[in-house]
Design a protein around this motif. Sequence first.
Motif, mmCIF file in Angstrom:
data_model
loop_
_atom_site.group_PDB
_atom_site.id
_atom_site.type_symbol
_atom_site.label_atom_id
_atom_site.label_comp_id
_atom_site.label_asym_id
_atom_site.label_seq_id
_atom_site.Cartn_x
_atom_site.Cartn_y
_atom_site.Cartn_z
ATOM 1 N N GLU A 10 0.795 -1.308 0.142
ATOM 2 C CA GLU A 10 0.043 0.048 0.078
ATOM 3 C C GLU A 10 0.825 1.275 -0.010
ATOM 4 O OE1 GLU A 10 -2.661 0.046 3.313
ATOM 5 O OE2 GLU A 10 -3.578 -2.002 2.727
ATOM 6 N N TYR A 41 1.122 5.167 -0.153
ATOM 7 C CA TYR A 41 0.600 6.432 0.507
ATOM 8 C C TYR A 41 0.976 7.837 -0.268
ATOM 9 C CZ TYR A 41 -2.207 3.398 3.642
ATOM 10 O OH TYR A 41 -3.245 2.600 3.969
ATOM 11 N N THR A 89 -2.369 12.971 -4.058
ATOM 12 C CA THR A 89 -2.896 13.046 -5.171
ATOM 13 C C THR A 89 -2.566 13.992 -6.063
ATOM 14 O OG1 THR A 89 -4.915 14.004 -4.415
ATOM 15 C CG2 THR A 89 -4.813 11.729 -4.215
ATOM 16 N N ILE A 133 -1.305 -0.944 -4.189
ATOM 17 C CA ILE A 133 -2.450 -0.151 -4.359
ATOM 18 C C ILE A 133 -2.006 1.489 -3.772
ATOM 19 C CG2 ILE A 133 -3.273 -0.534 -2.076
ATOM 20 C CD1 ILE A 133 -6.015 0.011 -2.895
ATOM 21 N N ASP A 134 -2.237 2.491 -4.901
ATOM 22 C CA ASP A 134 -2.107 3.760 -4.528
ATOM 23 C C ASP A 134 -3.215 4.403 -3.916
ATOM 24 O OD1 ASP A 134 -0.642 6.092 -5.131
ATOM 25 O OD2 ASP A 134 -0.155 5.789 -6.820
ATOM 26 N N VAL A 135 -3.021 4.021 -2.522
ATOM 27 C CA VAL A 135 -4.461 4.457 -1.509
ATOM 28 C C VAL A 135 -4.957 5.604 -1.554
ATOM 29 C CG1 VAL A 135 -4.880 4.325 0.802
ATOM 30 C CG2 VAL A 135 -3.187 2.875 -0.015
ATOM 31 N N ARG A 189 -5.046 7.839 -4.138
ATOM 32 C CA ARG A 189 -5.610 7.926 -5.461
ATOM 33 C C ARG A 189 -6.964 7.338 -5.546
ATOM 34 N NH1 ARG A 189 -0.993 7.625 -10.103
ATOM 35 N NH2 ARG A 189 0.237 9.248 -9.230
ATOM 36 N N LYS A 190 -7.043 6.131 -4.649
ATOM 37 C CA LYS A 190 -8.313 5.220 -4.729
ATOM 38 C C LYS A 190 -9.347 5.800 -3.373
ATOM 39 C CE LYS A 190 -7.206 1.957 -7.438
ATOM 40 N NZ LYS A 190 -8.016 1.683 -8.550
ATOM 41 N N ARG A 191 -8.705 6.368 -2.320
ATOM 42 C CA ARG A 191 -9.704 6.787 -1.178
ATOM 43 C C ARG A 191 -9.591 8.402 -0.893
ATOM 44 N NH1 ARG A 191 -7.637 2.088 2.501
ATOM 45 N NH2 ARG A 191 -7.606 0.137 0.943
ATOM 46 N N ARG A 220 -1.943 6.235 -14.799
ATOM 47 C CA ARG A 220 -1.386 6.224 -13.455
ATOM 48 C C ARG A 220 -0.352 7.134 -13.344
ATOM 49 N NH1 ARG A 220 -1.693 0.986 -14.958
ATOM 50 N NH2 ARG A 220 0.580 0.603 -14.977
#
Length: 236
Positions: free
Chosen positions: A4, A6, A9, A30-32, A34-36, A216
């Motif tokens: 993960e 962090y 963004t 996961i690019d956290v 950018r997702k959340r 990305r």
Amino acid sequence: MRYELYYWTGIQGRGEFVRLALEDAGADYIDVARKRGDSAMMPFLRGKYDGALPFAPPFLKAGKLVIAQTATILAYLGPHLGLVPGGQAAEIYAQQLQQTIADIVVEAHDTHHPISSSQYYEQQRAAAKKRATFFRDERIPKYLDYFESVIERGNGRQALSRHSYVDLSLFQLISGLDYAFPNAMRRMQKRIPRLRALAERIAERPNIAAYLQSPRRIAFNEDGIFRHYPALDPKN
């Protein structure tokens, strides 16, 4: 393992050095934010999780580990992703080179924020112009001549005896300087043939080429570390 990452963004920033390593290795990550959203980082930064307390992003969660600071993250990922030659000497040298890359990244940032990061560039233009002149004329040549020698002393093609995360970071450094200081970098062209060749080879690596063409890869912009302000990079 699923990593993960962090980081803020909207910008490449220091997180991009880590992202390139993960992408090149085809790692599951996961690019956290950018997702959340950026708020996903706040519990870590406010100490609401056990374990290491990061000062600022980027930081990486690997299982129960929370690892901050770009060079430290890459020193951890290198052996796990096959992005550093084996042996203590090689791993230490890779860390040394990555820390030196971090040094010039700080200096590049400080050309547009020489007084304070809390002030806008427009509030410190005069100081930025002076700082950028020194950076263009003295610091870029000093650093890039050094990295050119590093490649020459290696195998003539890479920083170490084989492909490593340092090569990926040198690609990002050259890309960032090309964006922020295109005129200064044109004047450096003949002095850094090995760095140029390395950057071209990295861009052609299958996973990196695919990443660079994907959404990305955020474009360089004037919110990141490498910013292009014409007043800081005159033609003459």
